[in-house]
Design a protein around this motif. Structure first.
Motif, PDB file in Angstrom:
ATOM      1  N   PRO A   1       2.534  -6.216   3.510  1.00 31.51           N
ATOM      2  CA  PRO A   1       2.950  -4.629   2.619  1.00 31.51           C
ATOM      3  C   PRO A   1       2.376  -4.361   1.395  1.00 31.51           C
ATOM      4  O   PRO A   1       2.267  -3.254   1.112  1.00 31.51           O
ATOM      5  N   GLU A   2       2.049  -5.514   0.569  1.00 29.73           N
ATOM      6  CA  GLU A   2       1.581  -5.137  -0.636  1.00 29.73           C
ATOM      7  C   GLU A   2      -0.060  -4.278  -0.650  1.00 29.73           C
ATOM      8  O   GLU A   2      -0.396  -3.451  -1.273  1.00 29.73           O
ATOM      9  N   CYS A   3      -0.658  -4.856   0.267  1.00 36.52           N
ATOM     10  CA  CYS A   3      -1.936  -4.339   0.665  1.00 36.52           C
ATOM     11  C   CYS A   3      -1.790  -2.721   1.108  1.00 36.52           C
ATOM     12  O   CYS A   3      -2.498  -1.869   0.809  1.00 36.52           O
ATOM     13  N   LEU A   4      -0.882  -2.470   2.137  1.00 36.08           N
ATOM     14  CA  LEU A   4      -0.567  -1.252   2.732  1.00 36.08           C
ATOM     15  C   LEU A   4       0.133  -0.331   1.475  1.00 36.08           C
ATOM     16  O   LEU A   4      -0.377   0.752   1.421  1.00 36.08           O
ATOM     17  N   ARG A   5       0.895  -0.883   0.609  1.00 34.81           N
ATOM     18  CA  ARG A   5       1.296   0.112  -0.602  1.00 34.81           C
ATOM     19  C   ARG A   5       0.166   0.345  -1.405  1.00 34.81           C
ATOM     20  O   ARG A   5       0.071   1.681  -1.869  1.00 34.81           O
ATOM     21  N   TRP A   6      -0.801  -0.448  -1.621  1.00 31.02           N
ATOM     22  CA  TRP A   6      -1.973  -0.102  -2.440  1.00 31.02           C
ATOM     23  C   TRP A   6      -2.863   0.949  -1.736  1.00 31.02           C
ATOM     24  O   TRP A   6      -3.349   2.062  -2.142  1.00 31.02           O
ATOM     25  N   VAL A   7      -2.938   0.897  -0.259  1.00 28.06           N
ATOM     26  CA  VAL A   7      -3.918   2.157   0.367  1.00 28.06           C
ATOM     27  C   VAL A   7      -2.800   3.227   0.298  1.00 28.06           C
ATOM     28  O   VAL A   7      -3.523   4.495   0.122  1.00 28.06           O
ATOM     29  N   ALA A   8      -1.605   3.249   0.232  1.00 29.16           N
ATOM     30  CA  ALA A   8      -0.830   4.453   0.444  1.00 29.16           C
ATOM     31  C   ALA A   8      -0.997   5.144  -0.991  1.00 29.16           C
ATOM     32  O   ALA A   8      -0.980   6.260  -0.916  1.00 29.16           O
ATOM     33  N   GLU A   9      -0.947   4.301  -2.190  1.00 30.19           N
ATOM     34  CA  GLU A   9      -1.148   4.894  -3.404  1.00 30.19           C
ATOM     35  C   GLU A   9      -2.446   5.514  -3.395  1.00 30.19           C
ATOM     36  O   GLU A   9      -2.619   6.762  -3.935  1.00 30.19           O
ATOM     37  N   ARG A  10      -3.602   5.033  -2.997  1.00 30.97           N
ATOM     38  CA  ARG A  10      -4.893   5.452  -2.829  1.00 30.97           C
ATOM     39  C   ARG A  10      -4.797   6.900  -2.345  1.00 30.97           C
ATOM     40  O   ARG A  10      -5.634   7.822  -2.371  1.00 30.97           O
ATOM     41  N   ALA A  11      -4.160   6.834  -0.978  1.00 30.53           N
ATOM     42  CA  ALA A  11      -4.088   7.799   0.010  1.00 30.53           C
ATOM     43  C   ALA A  11      -3.782   9.242  -0.605  1.00 30.53           C
ATOM     44  O   ALA A  11      -3.980  10.085  -0.429  1.00 30.53           O
ATOM     45  N   ARG A  12      -2.759   9.032  -1.851  1.00 28.16           N
ATOM     46  CA  ARG A  12      -2.058   9.872  -2.245  1.00 28.16           C
ATOM     47  C   ARG A  12      -3.081  10.911  -3.178  1.00 28.16           C
ATOM     48  O   ARG A  12      -2.618  11.966  -3.550  1.00 28.16           O
ATOM     49  N   GLU A  13      -4.170  10.338  -3.403  1.00 32.43           N
ATOM     50  CA  GLU A  13      -5.252  11.041  -4.081  1.00 32.43           C
ATOM     51  C   GLU A  13      -6.155  11.941  -3.058  1.00 32.43           C
ATOM     52  O   GLU A  13      -7.038  12.772  -3.615  1.00 32.43           O
TER      53      GLU A  13
ATOM     54  N   THR B   1       9.587  -1.161  13.746  1.00 28.76           N
ATOM     55  CA  THR B   1       8.637  -1.050  14.628  1.00 28.76           C
ATOM     56  C   THR B   1       7.368  -0.734  13.656  1.00 28.76           C
ATOM     57  O   THR B   1       7.381  -0.304  12.130  1.00 28.76           O
ATOM     58  N   PRO B   2       6.205  -0.984  14.082  1.00 27.73           N
ATOM     59  CA  PRO B   2       5.002  -0.887  12.995  1.00 27.73           C
ATOM     60  C   PRO B   2       4.973   0.591  12.628  1.00 27.73           C
ATOM     61  O   PRO B   2       4.402   0.940  11.465  1.00 27.73           O
ATOM     62  N   VAL B   3       5.336   1.778  13.534  1.00 24.46           N
ATOM     63  CA  VAL B   3       5.317   3.154  12.777  1.00 24.46           C
ATOM     64  C   VAL B   3       6.234   3.126  11.553  1.00 24.46           C
ATOM     65  O   VAL B   3       6.153   3.682  10.638  1.00 24.46           O
ATOM     66  N   GLN B   4       7.497   2.587  11.843  1.00 28.50           N
ATOM     67  CA  GLN B   4       8.791   2.706  10.760  1.00 28.50           C
ATOM     68  C   GLN B   4       8.230   1.821   9.595  1.00 28.50           C
ATOM     69  O   GLN B   4       8.605   2.194   8.406  1.00 28.50           O
ATOM     70  N   LEU B   5       7.472   0.780   9.950  1.00 33.53           N
ATOM     71  CA  LEU B   5       7.225  -0.009   8.772  1.00 33.53           C
ATOM     72  C   LEU B   5       6.098   0.729   7.891  1.00 33.53           C
ATOM     73  O   LEU B   5       6.095   0.865   6.775  1.00 33.53           O
ATOM     74  N   LEU B   6       5.007   1.325   8.644  1.00 33.12           N
ATOM     75  CA  LEU B   6       4.162   2.135   7.885  1.00 33.12           C
ATOM     76  C   LEU B   6       4.547   3.297   7.107  1.00 33.12           C
ATOM     77  O   LEU B   6       4.460   3.782   5.790  1.00 33.12           O
ATOM     78  N   ASP B   7       5.644   3.972   7.715  1.00 31.62           N
ATOM     79  CA  ASP B   7       6.456   5.055   7.184  1.00 31.62           C
ATOM     80  C   ASP B   7       7.319   4.650   5.852  1.00 31.62           C
ATOM     81  O   ASP B   7       7.479   5.501   4.889  1.00 31.62           O
ATOM     82  N   SER B   8       7.850   3.237   5.926  1.00 30.41           N
ATOM     83  CA  SER B   8       8.625   3.039   4.666  1.00 30.41           C
ATOM     84  C   SER B   8       7.630   2.737   3.306  1.00 30.41           C
ATOM     85  O   SER B   8       8.128   2.658   2.530  1.00 30.41           O
ATOM     86  N   LEU B   9       6.521   2.552   4.031  1.00 27.82           N
ATOM     87  CA  LEU B   9       5.557   2.052   2.938  1.00 27.82           C
ATOM     88  C   LEU B   9       4.656   3.287   2.278  1.00 27.82           C
ATOM     89  O   LEU B   9       3.866   3.361   1.393  1.00 27.82           O
ATOM     90  N   GLY B  10       5.090   4.326   2.818  1.00 29.55           N
ATOM     91  CA  GLY B  10       4.458   5.961   2.506  1.00 29.55           C
ATOM     92  C   GLY B  10       3.090   6.071   2.948  1.00 29.55           C
ATOM     93  O   GLY B  10       2.293   6.696   2.343  1.00 29.55           O
TER      94      GLY B  10
END
Length: 423
Positions: free
Chosen positions: A188-200, A225-234
């Motif tokens: 989740p920490e890795c995916l959150r970092w990706v989500a932060e960069r995606a906001r750019e 679910t994987p979809v719900q997980l990614l959604d929760s991480l932005g």
């Protein structure tokens, strides 16, 4: 540079209507589609007896995996990955990845692909191969941290390094994309970092809900679910391109549609690995943008988008027992317009003002006659070897079946030597 395609049957506009016309290209754009264009051009291609189509968009692949074609067939996904593919990949260095990518790009060019989305490692070598061949590419370093903090920091450093590398190339055809491998290989920490960069405003590609076992594992680990997980991480945004999407329920589909996420269907890979059948009808009904991809040659076992279109149409007809599902025009849209929408490209359509990404297919062949319905023939009858010419960003990449930027025989010899020494 200007190019005039003369006398072809053009699959024109949003409706993919067959129109006998010339196509004039200036710079990287289509500027005119009409009969009898008399303008001077730097290059003139006789397209009589041919069909001119929008360039196909392979929205999910791993081009260097051509090296692993046929290495370990007929196995379940995780056994295939853990026992065969990942050990083989550990033997691949930058040199091997470069030659494998070159082979993959030649194969894609010969089957009408003008744009592809790629996730792998040694991606600067893949970018070098792209520059040589001339396709349009969205390249991402495949991040895998397995919950290890030091590994995560290293993956972030490599991703940032590669992003800077692409920026410094300054080639408009070569684009950077964030590429976390999957929810089960990235913390989740890795995916959150990706989500932060995606906001750019950076695009993201990721594997999602490919197997039933993956969904079970994510539910046990995170309670969703994987979809719900990614959604929760932005991580679900209009810039997210998620490959496979086989094991999705209606709630997942609604989330994906609301977030404007693209799902990339890879039917050949899903069938070969017995992963399941993506719920195409449900996703389209929910309003999800569904594009098309081949996945890597190790699980397909080719990169032929023309074949992939046929597989989509046939798979979903027999799976639903409904012959109206996945009609030819819808499938062609998945391979062109929907991929372009996912990537933010004004492409996938032959029309004035659109990117000059085109393929010319020789229809003077027994399996493509009589010419009752050109779009039907593209989906159900055409194959990669039928493509004669390829134009990307207004530049000729392939002419009369020959990819201009590379010595094909040399590439074939190199990858055979790699197989003998490394694989």
């Amino acid at each position: 540079m200007s190019i005039l395609l003369r006398g072809g049957l053009v699959i024109y506009g949003e409706g993919f209507e067959p129109v006998r016309a010339d196509v004039l290209i200036e710079g990287d754009r289509i500027v005119r589609v009409a009969r009898g264009i008399s303008a001077e051009a730097d290059e003139v291609i006789d397209a009589s007896g041919r069909v001119i189509i929008p360039g196909l968009i392979n929205a999910h692949t791993h081009s260097p995996m051509t090296l692993l074609r046929g290495l370990a067939d007929d196995l379940p996904l995780m056994e295939w990955l853990q026992n065969y593919i990942w050990p083989a990949e550990r033997k691949l260095g930058r040199r091997e990845v470069y030659w494998g990518a070159l082979l993959g790009l030649i194969e894609m060019a010969k089957s009408g692909t003008t744009t592809f989305v790629d996730m792998y490692f040694h991606m600067d070598a893949v970018a070098e191969a792209v520059m040589k061949v001339g396709l349009r590419a969205f390249l991402g370093y495949g991040m895998v941290d397995l919950g290890n903090e030091e590994k995560r920091k290293a993956e972030i450093r490599e991703t940032e390094r590669f992003m800077k590398f692409i920026e410094e190339l300054g080639d408009r055809r070569i684009n950077f994309i964030l590429a976390p491998h999957a929810p089960y290989t990235c913390s989740p920490e890795c995916l959150r970092w990706v989500a932060e960069r995606a906001r750019e405003g950076i695009l993201v590609t990721i594997h999602l809900a490919e197997t039933r076992e993956e969904v079970k594992e994510i539910k046990e680990r995170y309670g969703m679910t994987p979809v719900q997980l990614l959604d929760s991480l932005g991580l679900l945004t209009p810039g997210t391109i998620a490959a496979h999407g086989v094991w999705l329920d209606e709630r997942d589909a609604k989330i994906l549609a609301t977030r404007e996420v693209t799902i990339v269907h890879c039917p050949a890979s899903n069938m070969k690995l017995a992963s399941g059948v993506m719920p195409l009808k449900m996703l389209l009904k929910a309003g999800v943008n569904v594009a098309l991809g081949t996945d890597g040659a190790a699980s397909n076992n080719n990169l032929d988008m023309l074949e992939e279109m046929k597989l989509v149409a046939l798979l979903h007809k027999v799976h639903t027992l409904d012959p109206t599902v996945a009609d030819a025009k819808m499938v062609l849209r998945m391979a062109t317009v929907h991929g372009a929408r996912a990537l933010g490209l004004k492409a996938g359509i032959i029309k004035e003002g659109y990117l000059a990404d085109l393929a010319v297919i020789d229809f003077r062949r027994p399996h493509l006659r009589p010419l009752n319905d050109p779009v039907s023939h593209l989906v159900y009858s055409a194959r990669g070897g039928d493509v004669e010419d390829l134009i990307v960003a207004g530049k000729i990449v392939m002419l009369d079946g020959e990819v201009l930027g590379v010595d094909e025989e040399k590439v074939l010899d190199k990858v055979e030597n790699i197989r003998e020494v490394v694989i």
